[in-house]
Design a protein around this motif. Structure first.
Motif, PDB file in Angstrom:
ATOM      1  N   LEU A  26     -22.093  14.141  11.677  1.00  0.00           N
ATOM      2  CA  LEU A  26     -21.397  14.980  12.439  1.00  0.00           C
ATOM      3  C   LEU A  26     -21.211  14.325  13.679  1.00  0.00           C
ATOM      4  N   GLU A  27     -19.913  14.241  14.323  1.00  0.00           N
ATOM      5  CA  GLU A  27     -19.725  13.626  15.437  1.00  0.00           C
ATOM      6  C   GLU A  27     -19.115  14.869  16.442  1.00  0.00           C
ATOM      7  N   ASP A  28     -19.887  14.652  17.509  1.00  0.00           N
ATOM      8  CA  ASP A  28     -19.306  15.951  18.656  1.00  0.00           C
ATOM      9  C   ASP A  28     -19.216  15.386  19.731  1.00  0.00           C
ATOM     10  N   GLY A  29     -17.906  14.695  20.306  1.00  0.00           N
ATOM     11  CA  GLY A  29     -17.919  13.938  21.554  1.00  0.00           C
ATOM     12  C   GLY A  29     -18.551  12.631  21.147  1.00  0.00           C
ATOM     13  N   ASP A  30     -19.353  12.254  22.132  1.00  0.00           N
ATOM     14  CA  ASP A  30     -20.545  11.137  22.102  1.00  0.00           C
ATOM     15  C   ASP A  30     -21.643  11.395  21.358  1.00  0.00           C
ATOM     16  N   PHE A  31     -21.834  12.728  20.899  1.00  0.00           N
ATOM     17  CA  PHE A  31     -23.040  13.023  20.158  1.00  0.00           C
ATOM     18  C   PHE A  31     -22.953  12.743  18.621  1.00  0.00           C
TER      19      PHE A  31
END
Length: 224
Positions: free
Chosen positions: A55-60
């Motif tokens: 999962l990518e959530d912005g830079d996370f």
């Protein structure tokens, strides 16, 4: 957000199902496992483990199906991951159990050696021994699931309410059907899995793996 996944991946399907069922804005980025895309740039920079889902959530970025489900459930405030300490601990317990017992013995020990060439053992003798060992262990865990975790009184893995443990666990248990097991020996498991299949997004998420299962209809496979 973006989810790297593939519908043939047992660990991708629970997250895909949760995303669709809850209307989460996390488009699917399919990583083609059959061409080895997960071992090539640019994906190997996304996850050096060469595994999905991610999962990518912005830079996370977050790997591991179980962790992603917990993160998404918390992000949207879903009751499928209870805030109450003991109820949440029970969900965590069931998910850890699926990950350490059912994944190892039903998936990798029993089903995968029969349906995926890359998991088949190098000799017929080794193959028979591996499948027999996995079958015995998997039957033991399915018995626990049937008689203790679900039992005759529960609708879901943790009681009367669906949780992320059900999203997670149903993907692994459904593998038994790929090798033509009807689960009649485990009536409570069969009832629970049937309930999960009623989710509106189930057929869409499971279409690919069910198609693969149909291609094996004439194969001689061990069942549980």
């Amino acid at each position: 957000m973006k989810l790297y996944c593939h519908p043939v991946s047992t660990t991708s399907r629970p997250v895909m199902l949760f995303v669709l069922e809850n209307g989460i804005d996390a488009p699917f980025q399919v990583v083609d496992l059959f061409t080895g895309e997960h071992f090539k740039p640019p994906f190997e920079a996304v996850n050096p483990n060469h595994l999905i889902p991610v999962l990518e959530d912005g830079d996370f970025r977050l790997t591991e199906s179980s962790a992603i489900l917990k993160y998404l459930a918390d992000k949207i405030g879903s009751p499928a991951y209870p805030k109450d300490l003991q109820r949440r601990a029970r969900v965590n317990e069931r998910m850890d159990w699926i990950n350490t017992q059912v994944c190892r013995d039903l998936a990798y020990g029993f089903v995968y050696p029969q349906i995926f060439p890359t998991h088949k053992r190098p000799s017929d003798e080794a193959q028979r021994a591996a499948v027999a060992w996995g079958k015995e262990r998997a039957q033991g865990w399915l018995k626990v699931l049937d008689q203790s975790w679900i039992g005759p009184g529960n609708a879901y893995l943790c009681g009367e309410q669906m949780t992320i443990a059900d999203y997670f666990g149903s993907s692994f248990v459904a593998l038994a059907e790929i090798v033509q097991s009807d689960l009649s020996a485990y009536p409570n498991v069969k009832r629970w899995l049937g309930r999960m299949k009623q989710l509106k997004s189930w057929d869409k998420v499971y279409e690919t793996i069910n198609g693969y299962a149909a291609s094996l209809k004439d194969a001689k496979l061990e069942t549980v």
